[in-house]
Design a protein around this motif. Structure first.
Motif, PDB file in Angstrom:
ATOM      1  N   TYR A   1     -26.241  21.037 -10.758  1.00  0.00           N
ATOM      2  CA  TYR A   1     -27.349  20.226 -11.263  1.00  0.00           C
ATOM      3  C   TYR A   1     -28.404  20.071 -10.175  1.00  0.00           C
ATOM      4  O   TYR A   1     -28.098  19.869  -8.999  1.00  0.00           O
ATOM      5  N   LYS A   2     -29.653  20.147 -10.587  1.00  0.00           N
ATOM      6  CA  LYS A   2     -30.767  20.031  -9.653  1.00  0.00           C
ATOM      7  C   LYS A   2     -31.344  18.617  -9.617  1.00  0.00           C
ATOM      8  O   LYS A   2     -31.810  18.158  -8.585  1.00  0.00           O
ATOM      9  N   GLU A   3     -31.334  17.935 -10.763  1.00  0.00           N
ATOM     10  CA  GLU A   3     -31.943  16.611 -10.851  1.00  0.00           C
ATOM     11  C   GLU A   3     -30.985  15.633 -11.526  1.00  0.00           C
ATOM     12  O   GLU A   3     -30.223  16.012 -12.415  1.00  0.00           O
ATOM     13  N   PRO A   4     -31.025  14.347 -11.135  1.00  0.00           N
ATOM     14  CA  PRO A   4     -30.190  13.342 -11.804  1.00  0.00           C
ATOM     15  C   PRO A   4     -30.706  13.034 -13.199  1.00  0.00           C
ATOM     16  O   PRO A   4     -31.846  13.360 -13.555  1.00  0.00           O
ATOM     17  N   ILE A   5     -29.834  12.419 -14.015  1.00  0.00           N
ATOM     18  CA  ILE A   5     -30.256  11.987 -15.351  1.00  0.00           C
ATOM     19  C   ILE A   5     -31.383  10.976 -15.239  1.00  0.00           C
ATOM     20  O   ILE A   5     -32.398  11.074 -15.911  1.00  0.00           O
ATOM     21  N   PHE A   6     -31.192   9.969 -14.391  1.00  0.00           N
ATOM     22  CA  PHE A   6     -32.270   9.051 -14.036  1.00  0.00           C
ATOM     23  C   PHE A   6     -31.884   8.316 -12.760  1.00  0.00           C
ATOM     24  O   PHE A   6     -30.737   8.369 -12.306  1.00  0.00           O
ATOM     25  N   THR A   7     -32.861   7.634 -12.198  1.00  0.00           N
ATOM     26  CA  THR A   7     -32.693   6.970 -10.905  1.00  0.00           C
ATOM     27  C   THR A   7     -33.083   5.500 -11.015  1.00  0.00           C
ATOM     28  O   THR A   7     -34.095   5.163 -11.639  1.00  0.00           O
TER      29      THR A   7
ATOM     30  N   THR B   1     -25.972   6.021  -1.951  1.00  0.00           N
ATOM     31  CA  THR B   1     -26.150   6.651  -0.642  1.00  0.00           C
ATOM     32  C   THR B   1     -26.712   5.642   0.349  1.00  0.00           C
ATOM     33  O   THR B   1     -26.871   4.453   0.038  1.00  0.00           O
ATOM     34  N   THR B   2     -27.022   6.120   1.545  1.00  0.00           N
ATOM     35  CA  THR B   2     -27.658   5.275   2.549  1.00  0.00           C
ATOM     36  C   THR B   2     -29.107   4.970   2.189  1.00  0.00           C
ATOM     37  O   THR B   2     -29.755   4.179   2.879  1.00  0.00           O
ATOM     38  N   ASP B   3     -29.613   5.564   1.128  1.00  0.00           N
ATOM     39  CA  ASP B   3     -30.930   5.220   0.599  1.00  0.00           C
ATOM     40  C   ASP B   3     -30.790   4.000  -0.313  1.00  0.00           C
ATOM     41  O   ASP B   3     -29.681   3.654  -0.751  1.00  0.00           O
ATOM     42  N   SER B   4     -31.896   3.350  -0.630  1.00  0.00           N
ATOM     43  CA  SER B   4     -31.844   2.131  -1.437  1.00  0.00           C
ATOM     44  C   SER B   4     -31.859   2.401  -2.936  1.00  0.00           C
ATOM     45  O   SER B   4     -31.855   1.457  -3.728  1.00  0.00           O
ATOM     46  N   SER B   5     -31.870   3.658  -3.346  1.00  0.00           N
ATOM     47  CA  SER B   5     -31.859   4.016  -4.770  1.00  0.00           C
ATOM     48  C   SER B   5     -30.459   4.437  -5.203  1.00  0.00           C
ATOM     49  O   SER B   5     -29.620   4.817  -4.389  1.00  0.00           O
ATOM     50  N   VAL B   6     -30.217   4.378  -6.506  1.00  0.00           N
ATOM     51  CA  VAL B   6     -28.953   4.813  -7.099  1.00  0.00           C
ATOM     52  C   VAL B   6     -29.263   5.862  -8.164  1.00  0.00           C
ATOM     53  O   VAL B   6     -30.130   5.635  -9.023  1.00  0.00           O
ATOM     54  N   ASP B   7     -28.552   6.987  -8.122  1.00  0.00           N
ATOM     55  CA  ASP B   7     -28.779   8.077  -9.078  1.00  0.00           C
ATOM     56  C   ASP B   7     -27.605   8.206 -10.036  1.00  0.00           C
ATOM     57  O   ASP B   7     -26.457   7.971  -9.669  1.00  0.00           O
ATOM     58  N   ARG B   8     -27.930   8.611 -11.268  1.00  0.00           N
ATOM     59  CA  ARG B   8     -26.900   8.905 -12.262  1.00  0.00           C
ATOM     60  C   ARG B   8     -26.946  10.399 -12.565  1.00  0.00           C
ATOM     61  O   ARG B   8     -27.981  10.935 -12.958  1.00  0.00           O
ATOM     62  N   TRP B   9     -25.794  11.077 -12.364  1.00  0.00           N
ATOM     63  CA  TRP B   9     -25.707  12.530 -12.532  1.00  0.00           C
ATOM     64  C   TRP B   9     -24.751  12.875 -13.665  1.00  0.00           C
ATOM     65  O   TRP B   9     -23.813  12.129 -13.940  1.00  0.00           O
TER      66      TRP B   9
END
Length: 802
Positions: free
Chosen positions: A422-428, A374-382
């Motif tokens: 899903y409410k939360e990613p597997i990890f970030t 995303t435009t944020d600096s983090s990457v999520d795994r769903w």
């Protein structure tokens, strides 16, 4: 008590720019000097500090091997993440681009290709420590997208804002052919990073005649990519089938163009979208194409029939990212509406997988999960159930996608929006907040910043460190609290385009600012010595480079039997250059504490030299071999030769004002540095009261004036030294006024001009009045005998008012 009023009028000496158009003796120097900037980070280099534009997954060919995720960011870097079941570790940073990294693909098993807003493509070894292997320069504008052929491992296509699409054979592009001459090799160098394997251009073939980039007309390796000609506007999306026999492109023309990448010829054009096309996918055979658009629609095209067979009204805003299952039966889509959807391409059944806090820019399917950037600096795994997407639909909550763009928006407005599965990613994979606001403070060494998390910090840019973290406070209130009434010339500019502070330095402006060593708290140096802030900053930035350079030159000297000068070179001779040697600074390489940069979080330099384009490296990675081909000449002049452009002084006239019975013979023009303090001028007045003929020329000028002895004279007790008897010595107390305001002795001439003259009268040429109050403890007769018998105060009728 006797009052004396003195007047000063300002003027500015002429400034000559190095390598100006009128400098015929220096015609070999570029008229437009290259700039230098450095990028600061306050954390280690294992996290992105800006939005993530692209992702690529590299699966291990060995059963127990490690999988990798590559991410490209708006901070200008790529990172390699070693993936475990529930973690990701940064194992390398790929740093060479000087602007946003917009897309990346993996060509073959070991080659990573990236594109950037710096108009270049770069290639890297996926398993290296982050060294760029080649730089490909063909585009005339930002390169926005890439596409790779999975089975034809050498084929990569690139598109950009210049309306250009090129098809590259990566192996041929990065492999140098036999050199025709050494001159050609030098002329075609692409800069500091991977210059041995760099690609230049021989005959540029653009997409349309309206986009000419004739500047790139030479090629040292003989390779020219295939140009797909036809786009008249910007290209935002590309896709290629596995064999590399089919290429599709889309952009601001709202049509999907289909090409034969082997020849660059057009095969068809598909119409249907009503806004920019932002994402494209092809199935492995090249029969079906998926397109996502800013009109919020996803369309499925049958290229054999040359028509749209399905439309999916899933999103309520622009669709920016698409990813499909291996069988091309389902599509994952994300975009500006912060939502990630899964849609069955056959049944049109869709469901909302998750919602984000930021717009989705890129998706990468990885087995039964999906990476979301995303435009944020983090990457999520769903979770995604990529092998069997029907498992997700069994959870319920699906809806039937409409075929008109307003249908999905209407459903949302009616309050029947779907619920995320899903409410939360597997990890970030966490990043650091990007800087979104900044302010350069008046002392021109500190910059106040605010990041996307609301944290306010104070930076010292001459050391590249955060000196105060104020937390989540009001930015404007903190800026007011830190205000200082000082005036120092603007010697740098700052931007936060890369999510961090980028400090820009350009000649001659960067050499305008000086400070006394006492103000910088430098121990062991006379307090009145002037330091040029830009030169000292360059010395700090290039300290590692200078050390490596001396070691290299020393080893060469020992091999050749030569002895090097202790001054370490003046290898560069610049004939008839309008450069003067700064005699006030020592020609040394000592880095003072106020200019020492961190080696834990070292800044990165972005610059270019006489050959190739811009390059970027951490200051600790410079190896000492860089020269005028890599660095701007004026930077080398400053660091190696201590040569700076001439700087402006403040010129003024000093006269008794009307009503004063005292005249000091200073009719001529005086010149002083802008940083000269008022107490120095006080000392000058006292000296002239004592010895009115000192340094006086026949024309009434004083040489060197305030720029000479008085700059280095200490502030005394104010007593006269004219040989008077002890009982006759008065103790003068001198007040200096401007616009009826008493000036502080610590004020500089520049501060007086900025905050007393300009702010009160709005003019640059305003009279300053000096009041000298003499406090004496002797009789009135003694005052009369002393003052009116002193030669300074005779012949007042001949004074000039300037």
């Amino acid at each position: 008590m006797q009052n004396v009023f003195l007047e000063i009028k300002y003027g500015v000496t002429a400034m000559h720019r190095v390598g100006s158009a009128g400098n015929n003796g220096n015609s070999n120097r570029l008229r437009k000097e290259k700039k230098l900037r450095y990028v600061l980070r306050d954390t280690d280099d294992t996290k992105h500090c800006a939005g993530i534009n692209c992702l690529a997954v590299l699966k291990s060919s060995v059963s127990d091997g490690c999988n990798y995720l590559f991410s490209g960011s708006r901070d200008g870097t790529l990172k390699r993440w070693a993936l475990d079941e529930d973690a990701a570790t940064c194992s390398a940073t790929f740093e060479s681009h000087v602007d946003w990294v917009n897309d990346t693909v993996i060509a073959g098993d070991t080659t990573l290709v990236s594109c950037s807003s710096d108009t270049t493509l770069k290639t890297w070894n996926c398993f290296s420590d982050g060294t760029c292997t080649s730089t490909l320069r063909q585009h005339s504008d930002y390169v926005t997208c890439l596409a790779a052929a999975e089975k034809n491992t050498n084929v990569v296509a690139s598109g950009g804002l210049g309306g250009e699409v090129f098809v590259w054979d990566i192996e041929a592009a990065v492999t140098p052919l036999s050199k025709s001459s050494d001159v050609m090799e030098d002329d075609c160098s692409n800069g500091i990073n991977g210059s041995a394997n760099s690609l230049s251009i021989s005959s540029l073939r653009t997409i349309s005649s309206s986009n000419s980039i004739a500047a790139h007309t030479t090629q040292c390796h003989g390779y020219v990519p295939i140009a797909a000609k036809g786009h008249k506007e910007s290209v935002y999306a590309l896709a290629m089938n596995d064999s590399g026999s089919l290429l599709v492109s889309g952009g601001t023309e709202k049509v999907v163009r289909v090409w034969d990448p082997r020849t660059g010829s057009k095969t068809m054009k598909l119409r249907g979208h009503t806004d920019n096309i932002r994402a494209l996918l092809l199935d492995s055979t090249g029969r079906y194409c998926l397109s996502g658009s800013s009109d919020s629609m996803i369309r499925l095209w049958d290229l054999g029939q040359q028509r749209c067979v399905h439309s999916y009204a899933v999103h309520t805003d622009s669709v920016w990212a698409l990813a499909s299952t291996p069988t091309f039966s389902h599509v994952y889509s994300g975009g500006r509406d912060l939502s990630l959807y899964l849609s069955d391409l056959t049944t049109r059944e869709s469901l909302l997988l998750c919602t984000k806090e930021h717009p989705i820019l890129q998706l990468a399917l990885h087995d039964d999960s999906i990476w979301v950037a995303t435009t944020d600096s983090s990457v999520d795994r769903w979770p995604a159930e990529g092998r069997n997407p029907q498992k997700v639909f069994q959870r319920g909550g699906s809806f039937l996608a409409g075929n008109l763009s307003f249908s999905r928006a209407r459903v949302s407005l009616e309050g029947s929006a779907p619920t995320p599965v899903y409410k939360e990613p597997i990890f970030t994979i966490p990043g650091t907040p990007a800087i979104v606001q900044h302010e350069i403070l008046n002392n021109k060494r500190h910059v106040l910043t605010k990041d996307s998390a609301g944290s306010v910090k104070l930076w010292e840019i001459t050391r590249g460190v955060v000196i105060e973290d104020y937390g989540q406070v009001s930015f404007d209130e903190k800026k007011e609290q830190l205000f200082e009434m000082v005036s120092i010339p603007a010697w740098f500019t700052v931007d936060t385009r890369l999510g961090s502070l980028s400090v820009h330095l350009d000649t001659p402006q960067c050499f305008y600012a000086e400070m006394y060593s006492a103000d910088l708290n430098i121990i062991g140096k006379p307090e009145d010595d002037k330091l040029n802030l830009a030169r000292e900053t360059f010395k700090g930035l290039l300290a590692h480079w200078m050390t490596k350079r001396r070691q290299r030159l020393g080893s060469q000297a020992s091999v050749n039997g030569n002895v090097l000068s202790g001054k370490d070179i003046n290898s560069r001779s610049i004939a008839n250059s309008r450069i003067e040697v700064d005699g006030n600074a020592e020609n040394d390489s000592m880095v003072y504490p106020s200019f020492e940069f961190s080696t834990v979080s070292p800044p990165s330099i972005i610059t270019e030299g006489s050959q190739g384009g811009p390059w970027r490296k951490k200051i600790t990675e410079l190896d000492g071999t860089e020269d005028e081909k890599d660095f701007p000449g004026w930077v080398l002049d400053c660091v190696l030769c201590n040569k700076l452009p001439s700087r402006d002084n403040t010129n003024f006239y000093l006269h008794p004002c009307e009503g004063s019975a005292v005249q000091i013979l200073t009719q001529g023009k005086l010149s002083a540095p802008r940083i000269l303090r008022i107490h120095k001028v006080v000392n000058y007045v006292i000296e002239k009261l004592e010895k009115p003929s000192d340094n006086a020329n026949s024309d009434g000028t004083f040489s060197p004036g305030l720029g000479g002895r008085l700059q280095h004279s200490a502030v005394g007790d104010g007593s006269f030294r004219s040989g008077l008897k002890p009982w006759q010595k008065p103790r003068p107390s001198i007040e200096i006024l401007c616009n009826n305001q008493v000036l502080s002795p610590d004020m500089s001439l520049a501060t007086v001009r900025a905050y007393v003259i300009l702010l009160t009268s709005g003019s640059r040429l305003v009279s300053l009045y000096w009041r000298i109050v003499i406090n004496v403890s002797i009789s009135t007769d003694a005052i009369v005998n002393f003052w009116f018998g002193h030669p300074c105060f005779c012949n007042t009728s001949g004074k000039k008012r300037l």
